[in-house]
Structures are given as structure tokens and as C-alpha cells.
Scaffold this active site. Structure first.
Site, short mmCIF file in Angstrom:
data_model
loop_
_atom_site.label_atom_id
_atom_site.label_comp_id
_atom_site.label_asym_id
_atom_site.label_seq_id
_atom_site.Cartn_x
_atom_site.Cartn_y
_atom_site.Cartn_z
N CYS A 421 -5.19 -1.48 -3.68
CA CYS A 421 -3.84 -2.01 -3.54
C CYS A 421 -3.69 -3.09 -4.61
CB CYS A 421 -3.58 -2.53 -2.13
SG CYS A 421 -4.62 -3.92 -1.64
N ILE A 422 -2.84 -4.04 -4.38
CA ILE A 422 -2.53 -5.02 -5.42
C ILE A 422 -3.73 -5.88 -5.78
CG2 ILE A 422 -1.03 -6.95 -6.04
CD1 ILE A 422 0.95 -5.81 -3.98
#
Length: 477
Positions: A421-422
């Protein structure tokens, strides 16, 4: 059982990141277009506002695609099936209300019986993902061979969506009414309490990577606003961008992300041992700058969350309090993705009392600094630079670090699934005992969370590129 549920929730959180990733472009277009800046021709503003608004209007469908991809290992057939399932689900709801329950067409339109919003998209995505995983290898008689395998998935997803739509048409009016009551309470009646709770819980879920699930109803669902051309917007983010003066209740995030946590990072730097201060300073300044500019805070939070949980508890409380503080002071600013300086400036067209943000923010930063400095020094908390010397290895690029991360995860054959994810790698492994948590930290992970067969390693904004490097390394060995 808890570990299985936790693992499933992590997958849900991960799958919600893909639709959330379209918010920056949608927010920039709608925010700038709706602000009607004098430097931008009116026709350009209208185009930007309507194109940005169209993305927000289609968020349920985008969520359907995101959930389907997240639970099907990014297979495009599941995404296609999600589009089919969502379309059929919505039309089934409308058809049942109109033709079976004999509800007047105007009543259906006014009460939005078929508008189940983001939840409808998530349901459709879940249907298609389940059907994909169950039927993508199905074999049919030879005369139906064309529809075997993956081609069968959109068909069965659409048929099952009719069944789900029939059930929802009977129970949704009651459920939708309760959701509407909560939405009205959170957005209009008592936003101070609602967003205090939001901020506290959202930060409490960050260590587990589940905060994306909690974000959805507040960011994408509560409240309703209709603009001058009849477009309807739900959620605090979209309503604010469209010009709703009652939105902007998420503004507190700017206070603790741009100012509070950088203050904490400064305290961690200043309390490090003298011989480690230069190294810790460079790490903390970089993390603080990332938080200030982009609102991405995990590199700071994971520097103390595991070694000094009391600091994180206090941080979660302070984060929760920043939201009612902004609401009480009538401070409003818009965010499209995270609460950073870039969002703060680009989306300033609808901001209110914008001059107060740096004033309140600096005070909040000093509060964070004072509390963290006092607790770290008083209780000798082992924050970065105060622990025993560690053999942290620094790599110039992601290609160099990939083999060592694979080794720390137990080798190529121990990795069942790899995603990012980020700010973190999300890995599912065959044998958790083969994972070397300490080596992952020595390789630069700000924190490592292990639950069941799932591993999360926080490498900050490099995570997606590291994941790509690991994929390339695994494919070449």
C-alpha cells in the site's frame, strides 16, 4: 479464528486503497474547478468541476473494481465481473421497488432506494471476487466450452447479483434509514463528537493497517450535497470539494499531521544519544518533511509505536482532539487523499479561517514536542537513537535491498503473496517462523507487524517500488 478475521480485514483494507488512490486527481479537479479562481477561465473551471465530480459520482463502481482486484490477485476478469455485478445489483433494486413492491417512481427517486452508495460497490466487488476464486477453473460440457473457466465468472456474478439485489430490496430501506440517521448525526447534528471518535479510532487502527476501512464512511458516505447542476455528492471529502459549507470536518488532520507529528519527530531527534543524534536527525527530518508535505505519517509513528506504546496512545488521543478543535474554531480546509501541505495549498479555494491553521498547528507541534520530550527523558523510553546500537544496513536503491528482504521473509518459497500500500509491504507467508523480524528492521523497516500468516513491513513511501523490485528479483531467480 481471530487471526483469520484479522487477515481478511487486512485484505479488505488493502483492496480499498486502489479506489482511494483516484481521490487526488478527482479532488484537485473538483476543488479547483468549484473554487472558480479568477486566473482560470470559467469554461475551464466548469470542465474541471464536472470531470472531477464525475469521478466522485462513480466512486461506488470504482470501489467495486478495487475490492474485486484486491481479493482476486489483481485479475482483470474479476474487475469486469464487478462492473457487471454492480450494474445488475443497482438495476435489480430499482426494478423490485417499482414493479414488485409497487413503489411510486418519484418516491424511489426522492428516497434513493437504489442508491446504496459505496456499500453497494463493496458488495458487488465481494460477489465478483468470491465467484472468481470459486469458478475461474470451472469446466463445462464441450458444447458450452466457450463459457468455461474465467469467462464463466462475469455470468455467474451477474446472476448472483440479481439474487443479492432481491434480498437487499427488502432489507435496504430499513438499513438505509439507519445509515441516513447516523449520517445526519455525524455530518450535521453532532460533528464534534462524531469526528473526535473518528480521529481516535482511525489512529488506533493504523498499526494494524485497518484504518482504510474506518475512513470510508466518514470520507465517502456521510452527508449529502446537491450542486447547482444537480450532481449529488456524499462524504466529507466530495461535499467539501463541491462547495458544501457544512463539510470540512476532516480538517483536524492537517493539525496533527503537518505540525503535531513533526514536533514528535523533533523530540525523538533531540532525545537521542549524542553519538546517534546526527543519524537520527537526518531520519526524523526526512520523516517530518514527508508528513508535512504529503500527510504520510507512518515513518514517524512506527519509530515509536512498538518501542514506546504509551507515546502512541497519547498521540491517538491528541489526533482525535484535533478534529473537534478545528470544528469548534470553524476552521475548514479540504483534503483529497491525506492531510499534507500540497492538499492544503491546492485545495484552499473553499477554506475558511485558513490563517488559523499555522497558528494552531505550531501550538500543537509544541504540545507534541513537550509531551514526547518529557515522557522519553523521564521514563527512559527506547525511541530511535536511545536503544543499543543496531546494525542497520543502508542501500542506495530498491534493487539492492530486494534480495535481503526476500531472505528476511524466509526465502522465495515462503512468500505466498506480496503486495504494497502507500507505506508498507503486505506479505502472506507459508511459515511465519521463518520470518526474521529483526533483519527486516535492520534493512530499514520502521516497524513490522505480524499476525497469523500475515506480515506488514513499513518502508514508507518506497514500499510500492520495493515491492516491484522484489517481484522482479523473484521472477529472475
Amino acid at each position: 479464528m481471530f487471526k483469520n478475521v484479522f487477515s481478511s480485514l487486512q485484505k479488505v483494507g488493502k483492496s480499498l486503497m486502489l479506489p482511494v488512490s483516484v481521490l487526488p486527481i478527482a479532488g484537485i479537479l473538483l476543488g479547483i474547478g468549484s473554487a472558480h479562481f479568477t486566473l482560470i477561465p470559467e469554461i475551464i473551471s466548469q470542465i474541471m468541476a464536472q470531470t472531477g465530480g464525475s469521478i466522485f459520482s462513480n466512486m461506488p463502481l470504482i470501489f467495486a473494481i478495487g475490492v474485486a482486484l484486491g481479493f482476486s490477485n489483481n485479475d482483470g476478469v474479476a474487475a469486469l465481473a464487478a462492473v457487471v455485478a454492480y450494474s445488475i445489483l443497482i438495476q435489480t433494486l430499482s426494478a423490485v421497488e417499482l414493479n414488485i413492491l409497487n413503489t411510486d417512481a418519484n418516491t424511489i427517486k426522492n428516497k434513493n432506494f437504489s442508491d446504496i452508495g459505496i456499500l453497494g460497490g463493496i458488495i458487488a466487488g465481494a460477489i465478483s471476487a468470491y465467484m472468481f476464486n470459486k469458478f475461474y477453473k470451472i469446466q463445462l460440457p464441450e458444447y458450452l466450452g466457450f463459457f468455461a473457466g474465467k469467462r464463466f465468472v462475469p455470468i455467474i456474478s451477474g446472476l448472483f447479483a440479481i439474487f443479492v439485489g432481491l434480498i437487499l430490496s427488502l432489507i435496504w430501506p430499513s438499513i438505509g434509514n439507519k445509515i441516513q440517521i447516523f449520517s445526519e448525526w455525524a455530518a450535521y447534528q453532532n460533528p464534534i463528537i462524531a469526528f473526535s471518535l473518528y480521529g481516535l479510532v482511525e489512529r488506533a487502527l493504523v498499526p494494524f493497517g485497518l484504518h482504510h476501512i474506518w475512513n470510508v464512511p466518514f470520507q465517502m458516505q456521510i452527508g449529502e450535497y446537491k450542486n447547482s447542476i444537480g450532481q449529488i455528492f456524499h462524504g466529507d471529502i466530495a461535499r467539501y470539494m463541491a462547495g458544501d459549507t457544512t463539510a470540512g470536518n476532516l480538517s483536524g488532520g492537517f493539525i496533527f499531521k503537518m505540525y503535531g507529528l513533526p514536533g514528535a519527530a523533533l523530540a525523538i531527534w533531540h532525545t537521542a544519544k549524542k553519538e546517534n543524534r546526527k543519524k537520527i536527525g537526518s531520519i526524523m527530518i526526512s520523516a517530518a518533511l514527508t508528513a508535512f508535505l504529503t500527510g504520510i505519517t507512518e515513518p514517524i509513528e512506527f519509530s515509536f509505536i512498538l518501542v514506546a506504546p504509551i507515546l502512541y496512545i497519547i498521540h491517538a488521543i491528541l489526533a482525535g482532539l484535533s478534529f473537534p478543535l478545528c470544528i469548534f474554531l470553524n476552521m475548514r480546509a479540504g483534503t483529497s487523499f491525506s492531510h499534507g501541505f500540497i492538499d492544503f495549498i491546492v485545495l484552499s479555494g473553499h477554506s475558511h479561517k485558513i490563517f488559523l491553521f499555522p497558528i494552531v498547528g505550531i501550538c500543537y507541534g509544541l504540545l507534541y514536542y513537550s509531551i514526547f520530550y518529557f515522557l522519553i527523558t523521564t521514563f527512559n523510553l527506547k525511541t530511535p537513537g536511545r536503544e543499543e546500537n543496531k546494525n542497520t544496513v543502508f542501500f542506495r536503491n530498491n534493487i539492492e535491498i530486494a534480495p535481503y528482504i526476500v531472505e528476511a521473509l524466509g526465502g522465495k518459497n515462503n512468500i505466498k503473496n506480496l503486495d504494497a500500500c502507500i507505506t508498507r509491504l503486505r506479505i502472506t507467508v507459508s511459515e511465519i517462523s521463518k520470518v526474521n523480524e529483526e533483519n527486516l528492521k535492520n534493512l530499514g523497516a520502521a516497524g513490522v507487524v505480524i499476525s497469523g500468516s500475515g506480515v506488514q513491513a513499513v518502508f514508507g513511501t518506497r514500499s510500492e517500488n520495493i515491492k516491484t523490485a522484489i517481484d522482479e528479483y523473484i521472477n529472475n531467480i
